[in-house]
Design an enzyme around this catalytic site. Structure first.
Site, PDB file in Angstrom:
ATOM      1  N   GLU A 119      -4.692  -2.386   5.213  1.00  0.00           N
ATOM      2  CA  GLU A 119      -4.206  -2.891   6.509  1.00  0.00           C
ATOM      3  C   GLU A 119      -5.295  -3.624   7.279  1.00  0.00           C
ATOM      4  O   GLU A 119      -5.040  -4.180   8.336  1.00  0.00           O
ATOM      5  CB  GLU A 119      -3.693  -1.715   7.359  1.00  0.00           C
TER       6      GLU A 119
ATOM      7  N   LYS B 207      -6.047  10.465  -2.741  1.00  0.00           N
ATOM      8  CA  LYS B 207      -6.670   9.267  -3.299  1.00  0.00           C
ATOM      9  C   LYS B 207      -7.519   9.656  -4.503  1.00  0.00           C
ATOM     10  O   LYS B 207      -8.536  10.323  -4.364  1.00  0.00           O
ATOM     11  CB  LYS B 207      -7.508   8.552  -2.256  1.00  0.00           C
TER      12      LYS B 207
ATOM     13  N   TRP C 111      -4.058   5.408  -4.643  1.00  0.00           N
ATOM     14  CA  TRP C 111      -3.203   6.352  -3.929  1.00  0.00           C
ATOM     15  C   TRP C 111      -2.235   7.071  -4.854  1.00  0.00           C
ATOM     16  O   TRP C 111      -1.700   6.482  -5.788  1.00  0.00           O
ATOM     17  CB  TRP C 111      -2.383   5.639  -2.865  1.00  0.00           C
TER      18      TRP C 111
ATOM     19  N   THR D 189       0.837  -1.192   0.000  1.00  0.00           N
ATOM     20  CA  THR D 189       0.000   0.000   0.000  1.00  0.00           C
ATOM     21  C   THR D 189       0.871   1.240   0.000  1.00  0.00           C
ATOM     22  O   THR D 189       1.878   1.298   0.694  1.00  0.00           O
ATOM     23  CB  THR D 189      -0.955   0.020   1.216  1.00  0.00           C
TER      24      THR D 189
END
Ligand code: AMP
Length: 542
Positions: A331, A439, A444, A186
Site C-alpha cells: 500500500e 508472513k 502472506w 495484497t
C-alpha cells in the site's frame, strides 16, 4: 501567483527515455528461464518496449485496460513494465505463488485483457486459463523454438512473434500524471486479496525518493541485482530506480538458490542488492559452507519482514556488507522507512551503530508517519511508547481498487496494521502487528482462509490460525483447534484436510488442541491473548 515553470507530467515512460539517452550502453543482464544468460542494453530495452507497446495496441489493449504478468525478474518482464504503463494501460503483476483459484479470482477482478507468463508457469496457466472470464489472450514470454507443441492453452501467443511483427517507431503518449500505471494485489489484509493501484505520479515520486542516499542509495556507478521479485511491489521500485539512475541491472530469473545468486553477484560485479531475510539466509548459508566472500557487494536492502540483528551483524563483520533495513507495504509503493545513519553515528561504537541498523529506519521524505493509542491520540517519539502506526503521503494508498473494503483511511491517514515505537531521532521499530495475518518467507498467508477451511471439518468447534516463530521462514502458520464434544480428530487428519484447498505451502506446520480460544466482548477471537498463551510453544519444523 503561480510559478512559471514547465508543466510536464511525471510519467513512467520518461524514466526509460532518460535511460536510453543518457545510459544507452549500460547493460541489463538476465538469467533466462531458458537457462542461459542474456545481455543487452537500456537502448535495446527501450527499442523492444516501444515495439511491445505497438504489439499491445495490435492485440486491442486500450489505455486504462489491465495487462497481467506471471513472470520472474527478467528483461522481457522489464519490457512489459514500460510498454504497458508507458502506453497508458495498467500493468498487473500477479504473484505466481498463489493458488490457481486465487490467481483466477484476481485476474477476473482486475479484468486482465491479456496475461503474459514465463514458461515456468505454463502448468499454472493451464490450470487457470479455462476459469477466467476476462482474459482474451495468453502470451508465452519466449520464442517459438522454446514453445512446447503440446501445450493446452487455446490460442496461445508467442512473445517474440508479437515483437517480430512490429518496428520501434513509436512515440510514448503524454497524459495526466495521475493516470493509473500498475496494480498489485495484497493478501496482507483480511478477506479476498485487494488491489493497490499506483499512478505514474506516485511511481515517479517513489522512484526519486527510493534512489536517495539514505534509502537504496543507487547511482549510475552501481550494479544492482533485485532478488525481490518484480511481482512484489515492482521489486521495491528497482525496476524504475535502475533506469532513472543508469545503474547496471542484473535480473536473476528463477535462479534464486544460494549458488545461482552468488555466481551472478560475482560474475556481474553486483554492488547493491535487495530481498527478504529468507533469501539472504539461503545465500549466506551457501557462501559460509563454501568459504566464499563477496568481492564487490557493499550494500543490501533487506525488508518485507524484520531482518534479524544477527544477520545485520554478520553481513557487516564477516562480509563488509552494509544492510539497509527497510520497512514498507504494498500500500506504500512500498518504501516507507530505511535505517540509514545520521551524522552523529559514524563516531559511535559498532554495537551502537548496529542498534541503529536494526531499527526499521527513518521515514523517507514523502512519508509522514505517527503512532497513536487506542483512542487515536498521538504518542510521543520517545523510543518507549508504542502504538498503531499510521502513514500518509503521495505514494500511499487512498483507496483499494474498485473501492474494495470501503474507505481504508482514518482521518486522512492509512493505518498500517503494524504496531511501532519511534525514538527522538525518528527511527521506527516495529514491535507487533495488529492485523490478522501470517508472513512466511516474505509472503502472506491468510489466517482467515486457513480458519475457514478448518471450521468446515466436522470435528472442529472453533479454529484460530496464528503465526508461530520459525528460524528459516520467520513465521509459519499454527492451527489452534477446539474440538466438538465427543468427537475425535487427529493432527494428521486436520492437516490432510487442507490438501488441494490451498497452495501447499500455506498448510499449517502444526495443530495445537485447546479447551477454549479467548474471545473478546464482541465474540471476536483475541489472537493477541492466544499468541501470548502460546509464547513457549515451538514448532516441530523449527
Ligand atoms: P507487503 O505489503 O507484503 O509488503 O507487507 C507489508 C508488511 O510486511 C508490513 O505492514 C509489515 O507488517 C511487514 N514488514 C515489511 N517490512 C518489514 C520490516 N522491515 N520489519 C518488520 N516487518 C516488516
Amino acid at each position: 501567483m503561480f510559478g512559471q515553470m514547465m508543466q510536464q507530467p511525471l510519467l513512467i515512460s520518461s524514466l526509460l527515455v532518460h535511460a536510453e539517452r543518457h545510459h544507452g550502453e549500460q547493460q541489463i543482464v538476465s538469467r533466462r528461464v531458458e537457462g542461459d544468460i542474456h545481455r543487452y542494453t537500456y537502448r535495446d530495452l527501450a527499442s523492444r518496449a516501444r515495439r511491445m507497446a505497438k504489439a499491445l495496441a495490435a492485440l486491442g489493449v486500450t489505455p486504462g485496460q489491465r495487462v497481467g504478468t506471471l513472470a520472474w525478474n527478467g528483461y522481457r518482464h522489464m519490457e512489459l513494465y514500460y510498454a504497458v504503463s508507458g502506453s497508458g494501460a495498467v500493468l498487473h503483476t500477479v504473484n505466481p505463488r498463489l493458488h490457481p483459484d486465487q490467481i483466477a479470482y484476481i485476474a477476473d477482478h482486475a479484468e486482465d485483457q491479456v496475461i503474459f507468463f514465463d514458461m515456468t508457469f505454463l502448468p499454472l496457466i493451464q490450470a487457470v486459463a479455462g476459469r477466467t472470464k476476462a482474459v482474451k489472450h495468453y502470451v508465452a514470454m519466449t520464442d517459438r523454438a522454446h514453445l512446447p507443441a503440446d501445450h493446452k492453452v487455446p490460442g496461445l501467443l508467442c512473445y517474440e512473434d508479437l515483437l517480430d511483427a512490429q518496428d520501434d517507431r513509436y512515440e510514448w503518449p503524454s497524459f495526466d500524471e495521475n493516470t493509473a500505471s500498475s496494480l498489485c494485489y495484497t493478501s496482507g489484509t483480511t478477506g479476498n486479496p485487494k488491489g493497490v493501484l499506483y499512478s505514474h505520479r506516485s511511481t515517479v515520486l517513489h522512484t526519486m525518493a527510493g534512489a536517495l542516499p539514505d534509502a537504496l542509495g543507487c547511482s549510475a556507478a552501481d550494479v544492482v541485482l533485485p532478488v525481490v521479485p518484480m511481482f512484489h511491489v515492482n521489486s521495491w521500485g528497482i525496476v524504475y530506480i535502475a533506469p532513472m539512475t543508469g545503474a547496471k541491472l542484473v535480473l536473476p530469473g528463477a535462479g534464486l538458490d544460494g549458488k545461482s545468486l552468488y555466481e551472478l553477484f560475482e560474475s556481474e560485479g553486483v554492488t547493491l542488492s535487495a530481498g527478504v531475510p529468507t533469501v539472504w539466509q539461503g545465500l549466506l548459508a551457501y557462501v559460509d559452507a563454501n568459504g566464499l566472500k563477496f568481492s564487490t557487494m557493499r550494500r543490501s536492502a533487506i525488508g518485507g519482514s524484520a531482518c534479524p540483528p544477527a544477520m545485520i551483524r554478520r553481513f557487516l563483520e564477516v562480509y563488509g556488507v552494509r544492510v539497509i533495513h527497510a520497512w514498507g507495504m504494498t500500500e506504500m509503493s512500498p518504501i516507507g522507512t530505511a535505517a540509514s545513519f545520521k551524522s552523529k553515528h559514524p563516531g559511535q561504537t559498532l554495537d551502537e551503530r548496529l542498534a541503529v541498523m536494526s531499527t526499521q529506519g527513518r521515514a523517507l521524505y514523502g512519508v509522514d508517519m505517527k503512532i497513536v493509542d487506542e483512542s487515536g491520540n498521538e504518542l510521543p517519539w520517545d523510543g518507549k511508547a508504542s502504538g498503531d502506526l499510521l502513514v500518509r503521503g503521495p505514494w500511499i494508498i487512498a483507496s483499494y481498487f474498485k473501492n474494495e473494503g470501503g474507505d481504508p483511511l482514518r482521518d486522512g491517514w492509512f493505518p498500517t496494521g503494524d504496531v511501532a515505537k519511534i525514538d527522538a531521532d525518528g527511527y521506527m521499530i516495529i514491535t507487533d502487528r495488529s492485523k490478522d495475518v501470517i508472513k512466511s518467507g516474505g509472503e502472506w498467508i491468510g489466517s482467515i482462509d486457513l480458519e475457514n477451511i478448518a471450521m468446515a471439518h466436522p470435528a472442529v468447534a472453533m479454529a484460530a490460525c496464528v503465526a508461530a516463530f520459525h528460524p528459516k521462514w520467520d513465521e509459519r502458520p499454527l492451527l489452534v483447534v477446539v474440538k466438538k464434544p465427543g468427537v475425535e480428530v487427529t493432527r494428521e487428519e486436520l492437516l490432510a484436510f487442507y490438501d488441494g484447498k490451498i497452495a501447499k505451502w500455506w498448510t499449517p506446520d502444526d495443530v495445537v488442541f485447546v479447551d477454549a480460544i479467548p474471545l473478546g466482548a464482541t465474540g471476536k477471537m483475541q489472537k493477541n491473548k492466544l499468541r501470548d498463551s502460546l509464547k513457549d510453544y515451538k514448532l516441530p519444523t523449527a
